[in-house]
Design a protein around this motif. Structure first.
Motif, PDB file in Angstrom:
ATOM      1  N   HIS A   8      98.671  71.675  17.476  1.00 34.34           N
ATOM      2  CA  HIS A   8      97.436  70.891  17.340  1.00 34.34           C
ATOM      3  C   HIS A   8      97.309  70.472  15.888  1.00 34.34           C
ATOM      4  O   HIS A   8      97.866  71.108  15.003  1.00 34.34           O
ATOM      5  CB  HIS A   8      96.210  71.736  17.689  1.00 34.34           C
ATOM      6  CG  HIS A   8      96.173  72.207  19.099  1.00 34.34           C
ATOM      7  ND1 HIS A   8      96.252  71.365  20.170  1.00 34.34           N
ATOM      8  CD2 HIS A   8      96.054  73.452  19.618  1.00 34.34           C
ATOM      9  CE1 HIS A   8      96.182  72.068  21.287  1.00 34.34           C
ATOM     10  NE2 HIS A   8      96.078  73.341  20.981  1.00 34.34           N
ATOM     11  N   ARG A   9      96.536  69.446  15.680  1.00 32.41           N
ATOM     12  CA  ARG A   9      96.194  69.109  14.306  1.00 32.41           C
ATOM     13  C   ARG A   9      95.001  69.972  13.903  1.00 32.41           C
ATOM     14  O   ARG A   9      94.231  70.403  14.751  1.00 32.41           O
ATOM     15  CB  ARG A   9      95.858  67.625  14.195  1.00 32.41           C
ATOM     16  CG  ARG A   9      97.026  66.736  14.618  1.00 32.41           C
ATOM     17  CD  ARG A   9      96.722  65.272  14.402  1.00 32.41           C
ATOM     18  NE  ARG A   9      96.659  64.945  12.980  1.00 32.41           N
ATOM     19  CZ  ARG A   9      97.724  64.759  12.206  1.00 32.41           C
ATOM     20  NH1 ARG A   9      98.925  64.858  12.723  1.00 32.41           N
ATOM     21  NH2 ARG A   9      97.588  64.477  10.935  1.00 32.41           N
ATOM     22  N   GLY A  10      94.887  70.242  12.621  1.00 32.20           N
ATOM     23  CA  GLY A  10      93.736  71.028  12.206  1.00 32.20           C
ATOM     24  C   GLY A  10      93.954  71.732  10.883  1.00 32.20           C
ATOM     25  O   GLY A  10      95.002  71.594  10.249  1.00 32.20           O
ATOM     26  N   THR A  11      92.930  72.489  10.495  1.00 29.63           N
ATOM     27  CA  THR A  11      92.925  73.154   9.197  1.00 29.63           C
ATOM     28  C   THR A  11      92.879  74.666   9.368  1.00 29.63           C
ATOM     29  O   THR A  11      92.084  75.182  10.154  1.00 29.63           O
ATOM     30  CB  THR A  11      91.713  72.683   8.372  1.00 29.63           C
ATOM     31  OG1 THR A  11      91.843  71.277   8.142  1.00 29.63           O
ATOM     32  CG2 THR A  11      91.638  73.402   7.031  1.00 29.63           C
ATOM     33  N   PHE A  12      93.743  75.343   8.620  1.00 27.34           N
ATOM     34  CA  PHE A  12      93.760  76.804   8.581  1.00 27.34           C
ATOM     35  C   PHE A  12      92.983  77.260   7.345  1.00 27.34           C
ATOM     36  O   PHE A  12      93.202  76.744   6.250  1.00 27.34           O
ATOM     37  CB  PHE A  12      95.187  77.329   8.469  1.00 27.34           C
ATOM     38  CG  PHE A  12      96.045  77.044   9.670  1.00 27.34           C
ATOM     39  CD1 PHE A  12      96.167  77.976  10.690  1.00 27.34           C
ATOM     40  CD2 PHE A  12      96.726  75.840   9.784  1.00 27.34           C
ATOM     41  CE1 PHE A  12      96.964  77.715  11.802  1.00 27.34           C
ATOM     42  CE2 PHE A  12      97.528  75.568  10.890  1.00 27.34           C
ATOM     43  CZ  PHE A  12      97.641  76.511  11.901  1.00 27.34           C
TER      44      PHE A  12
ATOM     45  N   THR B 266      95.920  72.096   5.764  1.00 26.46           N
ATOM     46  CA  THR B 266      95.692  71.170   6.864  1.00 26.46           C
ATOM     47  C   THR B 266      97.031  70.627   7.355  1.00 26.46           C
ATOM     48  O   THR B 266      97.848  70.177   6.538  1.00 26.46           O
ATOM     49  CB  THR B 266      94.771  70.024   6.412  1.00 26.46           C
ATOM     50  OG1 THR B 266      93.510  70.582   6.028  1.00 26.46           O
ATOM     51  CG2 THR B 266      94.543  69.020   7.545  1.00 26.46           C
ATOM     52  N   ASP B 267      97.259  70.736   8.663  1.00 26.73           N
ATOM     53  CA  ASP B 267      98.482  70.243   9.296  1.00 26.73           C
ATOM     54  C   ASP B 267      99.746  70.661   8.546  1.00 26.73           C
ATOM     55  O   ASP B 267     100.561  69.820   8.151  1.00 26.73           O
ATOM     56  CB  ASP B 267      98.435  68.714   9.424  1.00 26.73           C
ATOM     57  CG  ASP B 267      97.259  68.248  10.277  1.00 26.73           C
ATOM     58  OD1 ASP B 267      96.839  69.012  11.167  1.00 26.73           O
ATOM     59  OD2 ASP B 267      96.761  67.136  10.047  1.00 26.73           O
TER      60      ASP B 267
ATOM     61  N   ASN C 244      91.990  67.770  16.592  1.00 25.70           N
ATOM     62  CA  ASN C 244      92.224  66.902  17.754  1.00 25.70           C
ATOM     63  C   ASN C 244      91.881  67.584  19.075  1.00 25.70           C
ATOM     64  O   ASN C 244      92.217  67.094  20.145  1.00 25.70           O
ATOM     65  CB  ASN C 244      93.669  66.379  17.773  1.00 25.70           C
ATOM     66  CG  ASN C 244      94.682  67.488  18.001  1.00 25.70           C
ATOM     67  OD1 ASN C 244      94.372  68.666  17.806  1.00 25.70           O
ATOM     68  ND2 ASN C 244      95.876  67.140  18.419  1.00 25.70           N
ATOM     69  N   THR C 245      91.234  68.773  18.998  1.00 26.85           N
ATOM     70  CA  THR C 245      90.626  69.402  20.174  1.00 26.85           C
ATOM     71  C   THR C 245      89.284  69.941  19.675  1.00 26.85           C
ATOM     72  O   THR C 245      89.063  70.024  18.465  1.00 26.85           O
ATOM     73  CB  THR C 245      91.462  70.580  20.740  1.00 26.85           C
ATOM     74  OG1 THR C 245      91.138  71.768  20.000  1.00 26.85           O
ATOM     75  CG2 THR C 245      92.951  70.312  20.693  1.00 26.85           C
TER      76      THR C 245
ATOM     77  N   GLY D  96      97.913  66.342  24.783  1.00 31.59           N
ATOM     78  CA  GLY D  96      98.841  66.673  23.704  1.00 31.59           C
ATOM     79  C   GLY D  96      99.820  67.770  24.036  1.00 31.59           C
ATOM     80  O   GLY D  96     100.379  68.392  23.146  1.00 31.59           O
ATOM     81  N   ARG D  97     100.037  68.051  25.310  1.00 35.77           N
ATOM     82  CA  ARG D  97     100.840  69.194  25.698  1.00 35.77           C
ATOM     83  C   ARG D  97     102.291  69.038  25.235  1.00 35.77           C
ATOM     84  O   ARG D  97     102.933  68.048  25.489  1.00 35.77           O
ATOM     85  CB  ARG D  97     100.786  69.331  27.201  1.00 35.77           C
ATOM     86  CG  ARG D  97     101.428  70.552  27.744  1.00 35.77           C
ATOM     87  CD  ARG D  97     101.379  70.519  29.250  1.00 35.77           C
ATOM     88  NE  ARG D  97      99.989  70.332  29.710  1.00 35.77           N
ATOM     89  CZ  ARG D  97      99.686  69.872  30.915  1.00 35.77           C
ATOM     90  NH1 ARG D  97     100.617  69.522  31.734  1.00 35.77           N
ATOM     91  NH2 ARG D  97      98.422  69.741  31.266  1.00 35.77           N
TER      92      ARG D  97
END
Ligand SMILES: [Cu+2]
Length: 303
Positions: A125-129, A158-159, A191-192, A298-299
């Motif tokens: 997934h896209r996103g930030t840790f 991020t990503d 993106n979720t 996005g699977r």
């Protein structure tokens, strides 16, 4: 030989079809330093430890170690996740992960050292840790509260890139810590609607003058999901039907080798399609039904 090449191509393609068609398993969790959910997963090496057994008994759905996931948080972690329930993300299905214990599987780290955190992913997934560390006076005998954590993350990415099935978060470990601590990882998807929560127990040692690399306190577990089994089966089928074998065997059989080779391909394809159907026929666990809805677009299985 063209026939061998053709057979090999068909077998490799066929072996990958069931994987692509299988519903997404879940999403992810830290594996270095190992998170409680990943450590206690059914195929993790720590499942037999007292801590994991107690967690599972108290309620920890570690079969889905990569699914400590809450929707619609939108960055309001501290408002929405109650004190004492940080490690479960406030989810009752994972409440065993909140147990205050001093014997959770842990990873030994060196304060201030450079370190690449690994966050295993089953669906990208896209996103930030955001990674937080406990304050110097942290007491592992008490349930984790927001006040136990530093208010600002020591690492934000991020990503980040994915390698070998894991996000790689290159950074530096916190300074000024010694002994048992906890690293709290929040992965907020962009993106979720989901945010993932994880607790990794660590033991900090002081920096050494020799600069030796950090070592794990216990053998590192690389938890595998159920996906590993079908993948292995697929490879085994492909290996068993090594195109070299039938082709060599049929050279003595005059002009019949194309028929036999074709038959071998058909048999392997039927076996693979059958296996794929059996998997699809199984009812999806409750946690995965919403996940399938959320991730239809996005699977992508990556291991
Ligand atoms: Cu996901």
């Amino acid at each position: 030989m063209p026939v061998r090449r053709l057979l090999a191509t068909v077998l490799v393609a066929a072996a990958t079809v069931p994987l692509a068609a299988t519903p997404a398993a879940a999403h992810g969790a830290p594996t270095d330093p190992v998170s409680r959910a990943a450590a206690c997963g059914p195929e993790g090496r720590y499942a037999a430890t007292s801590a994991c057994r107690a967690a599972i008994e108290a309620g920890a759905a570690v079969r889905e170690w990569d699914n400590v996931r809450v929707a619609a948080i939108n960055g309001r972690d501290r408002e929405r996740i109650p004190d004492g329930e940080l490690c479960s993300g406030g989810l009752s299905a994972y409440r065993g992960l909140d147990l205050p214990r001093t014997d959770w599987p842990s990873t030994e780290l060196t304060t201030s050292a450079t370190f690449t955190f690994r966050y295993r992913t089953t669906i990208e997934h896209r996103g930030t840790f955001r990674l937080y560390v406990t304050k110097p006076d942290y007491d592992p005998r008490k349930k984790l509260t927001w006040a136990d954590l530093e208010s600002r993350p020591f690492l934000t990415r991020t990503d980040p890139p994915v390698r070998a099935g894991a996000y790689q978060l290159a950074g530096r470990l916190p300074a000024g810590r010694s002994g048992r601590h906890l690293i709290y990882t929040i992965w907020q998807n962009s993106n979720t609607p989901d945010t993932y929560y994880s607790c990794s127990d660590v033991v900090f040692r002081g920096a050494k003058a020799t600069g030796s690399p950090p070592k794990a306190a216990a053998p590192k577990s690389a938890p595998r999901t159920a996906a590993s089994a079908p993948a292995a089966t697929g490879s085994a089928v492909a290996a068993a039907a090594d195109p070299g074998v039938p082709v060599a065997a049929v050279t003595d059989l005059g002009g019949r080798w194309p028929v036999l080779a074709g038959a071998a391909v058909v048999v392997v394809l039927l076996l693979l399609i059958g296996a794929s159907r059996r998997r699809r026929g199984a009812p999806a666990p409750v946690g995965r039904q919403c996940e399938v809805r959320n991730h239809r677009a996005g699977r992508r299985r990556i291991w």
